[in-house]
Write a protein that holds these residues in place. Structure first.
Motif, PDB file in Angstrom:
ATOM      1  N   UNK A  31      42.131  32.283  29.201  1.00  0.00           N
ATOM      2  CA  UNK A  31      41.179  33.198  29.845  1.00  0.00           C
ATOM      3  C   UNK A  31      39.963  33.357  28.951  1.00  0.00           C
ATOM      4  N   UNK A  32      38.788  33.138  29.517  1.00  0.00           N
ATOM      5  CA  UNK A  32      37.553  33.138  28.725  1.00  0.00           C
ATOM      6  C   UNK A  32      36.708  34.382  28.896  1.00  0.00           C
ATOM      7  N   UNK A  33      36.981  35.181  29.926  1.00  0.00           N
ATOM      8  CA  UNK A  33      36.214  36.407  30.089  1.00  0.00           C
ATOM      9  C   UNK A  33      36.444  37.055  31.430  1.00  0.00           C
ATOM     10  N   UNK A  34      35.946  38.295  31.591  1.00  0.00           N
ATOM     11  CA  UNK A  34      36.082  39.003  32.864  1.00  0.00           C
ATOM     12  C   UNK A  34      35.002  38.580  33.851  1.00  0.00           C
ATOM     13  N   UNK A  35      35.280  38.759  35.120  1.00  0.00           N
ATOM     14  CA  UNK A  35      34.308  38.551  36.188  1.00  0.00           C
ATOM     15  C   UNK A  35      34.043  39.899  36.843  1.00  0.00           C
ATOM     16  N   UNK A  36      32.771  40.239  37.013  1.00  0.00           N
ATOM     17  CA  UNK A  36      32.408  41.530  37.579  1.00  0.00           C
ATOM     18  C   UNK A  36      31.724  41.364  38.936  1.00  0.00           C
ATOM     19  N   UNK A  37      31.963  42.328  39.787  1.00  0.00           N
ATOM     20  CA  UNK A  37      31.257  42.393  41.058  1.00  0.00           C
ATOM     21  C   UNK A  37      29.781  42.684  40.765  1.00  0.00           C
ATOM     22  N   UNK A  38      28.882  41.883  41.325  1.00  0.00           N
ATOM     23  CA  UNK A  38      27.455  42.032  40.995  1.00  0.00           C
ATOM     24  C   UNK A  38      26.861  43.335  41.524  1.00  0.00           C
ATOM     25  N   UNK A  39      27.520  43.927  42.508  1.00  0.00           N
ATOM     26  CA  UNK A  39      26.998  45.173  43.077  1.00  0.00           C
ATOM     27  C   UNK A  39      27.509  46.403  42.347  1.00  0.00           C
TER      28      UNK A  39
END
Length: 430
Positions: free
Chosen positions: A136-144
């Motif tokens: 795992x390389x990092x989190x993904x965030x909702x752009x809104x």
């Protein structure tokens, strides 16, 4: 750095993504999958794999194993132990695990080489999906909203891709790269320990007591400072003993300490017939950090929960991590299951924000006492007085073991239990 994704996903890869398949991750995955949730566990290595640990389990950890349905019998490869044998101040004292309604009176020993895999396979049996060799390389965030809605990860031999879920659980150990990339740094005012260990072929391999040596000196014994920590000898039942030591960062020179040299110096003073010498050593001396007393927060925010070492949940009193990794993971799983039964939005978030409060109720006051304790024993004079004048009093030591191992009945119990429970309730949780 976090990546962003569109606010609407056509399909999720799982209800919950668990990052890491150590004791915390596998326990969380087991309890989540047992509720019917779709759980994806991403583990950067492959089983079997080694971890630095004393391999000893107290009755707290045994309770968590039983709750997962793990067979802890000797026939299944577990070495049982009766309690703690303590050396210090010229004394040798054996204190059995207490008889409690909440916890049994046996401990266990099992190599981490297959302990972790045992838990991971139990999670798979419950329905969790385990994907090994996926970094795992990092989190993904909702752009809104900025909420974490998944992770980026690179499977071995493949391209980096995005995995999405309603929630992500960080169970990636003491360094917790996922937590750091999500902006949750270690709290520098919380205690940290370091443990080093190795294995030896030894006639003491079938010892059915966990053994603790309280006198670690930073030079010649009796002519130097007594360090805040202890050495251990745990028989593995397979012809070897796990031998190591742990130290706290409350001592001067902690950052520059030669831990391997200290281990070697301590072992030189032990009986030659125990075979804790170089010619009988199996493998290298390995070390690991012990993040203690809630040293990374918040434990929940924006779609990410921290469990086990990722949330700094090692017991400051004794350096035990596995029991608290498993307990915090089960607490997190219960909160998540309740939250995901509610519609997305404010009601769900309210449920998820209950997780830090649950942790405070379980451990907050106790860990506050632990932080006070580690600062006190960072003073060599306090450590010397405690060792020399505490060990000759068996009743006091029984109380001390209950406190250090966090083994009391929460309701009722004896006078010692009631006193320790009262101390924990009165101590401010932070």
């Amino acid at each position: 750095m976090s990546r962003t994704s569109p606010p609407q996903q056509t399909a999720l890869d799982a209800d919950v993504i668990v990052v890491g398949a150590g004791p915390a991750g596998s326990t969380a995955a087991f309890h989540l999958a047992s509720t019917g949730l779709d759980v994806l566990v991403l583990e950067k290595t492959s089983f079997p794999r080694e971890k630095v640990c004393g391999d000893g389990l107290t009755p707290r950890a045994v309770k968590s194993l039983v709750r997962m349905g793990v067979d802890t019998s000797e026939e299944a490869g577990w070495l049982h132990n009766h309690g703690l044998r303590i050396y210090g101040g010229g004394m040798r004292l054996e204190i059995p695990w207490p008889d409690l309604a909440e916890y049994g009176n046996k401990g266990l020993v099992r190599r981490r080489l297959d302990f972790d895999e045992t838990l991971a396979r139990q999670a798979e049996k419950a329905g969790a999906r385990l994907q090994q060799e996926t970094n795992v390389t990092g989190p993904v965030r909702d752009e809104r909203t900025g909420r974490i809605v998944g992770v980026t990860a690179k499977p071995k031999g493949g391209e980096e891709r995005t995995y999405t879920a309603n929630l992500v659980v960080a169970a990636d150990g003491n360094s917790s790269r996922l937590s750091v990339k999500a902006g949750r740094q270690r709290l520098e005012n919380r205690p940290m320990g370091v443990a080093v260990r190795t294995y030896f072929d030894s006639p003491r391999h079938d010892d059915d007591w966990l053994e603790s040596w309280l006198e670690l000196w930073d030079g010649t014994p009796g002519q130097s400072n007594l360090l805040p920590g202890y050495g251990w000898i745990f028989g593995m039942g397979d012809g070897t003993s796990n031998v190591g030591l742990g130290l706290l960062n409350t001592t001067k020179g902690f950052a520059n300490a030669d831990y391997k040299g200290l281990l070697h110096s301590w072992l030189q003073g032990l009986p030659e017939e125990w075979q804790f010498t170089e010619e009988h050593q199996q493998g290298k001396v390995l070390g690991a950090a012990l993040p203690m007393g809630f040293n990374r927060k918040p434990h929940y925010d924006d779609g990410l929960l921290l469990v086990g070492d990722a949330g700094g949940m090692v017991n400051p009193f004794n350096g035990e991590g596995i029991a608290y990794a498993m307990e915090s993971a089960e607490l997190a799983a219960d909160v998540i299951a309740q939250a995901l039964s509610r519609p997305e939005g404010a009601l769900r978030e309210r449920a998820l924000h209950n997780y830090p409060r649950v942790l405070k109720d379980w451990y907050g006051g106790y860990y506050t006492l632990g932080r006070i304790f580690v600062h006190l024993i960072g003073n060599p004079n306090v450590m010397k007085i405690a060792t020399r004048h505490g060990l000759p009093h068996p009743l006091l030591m029984k109380f001390t073991i209950k406190l250090l191992a966090n083994l009391t009945d929460p309701r009722g119990g004896d006078a010692m239990d009631r006193l320790i429970n009262a101390m924990c309730k009165l101590a401010p949780a932070a």
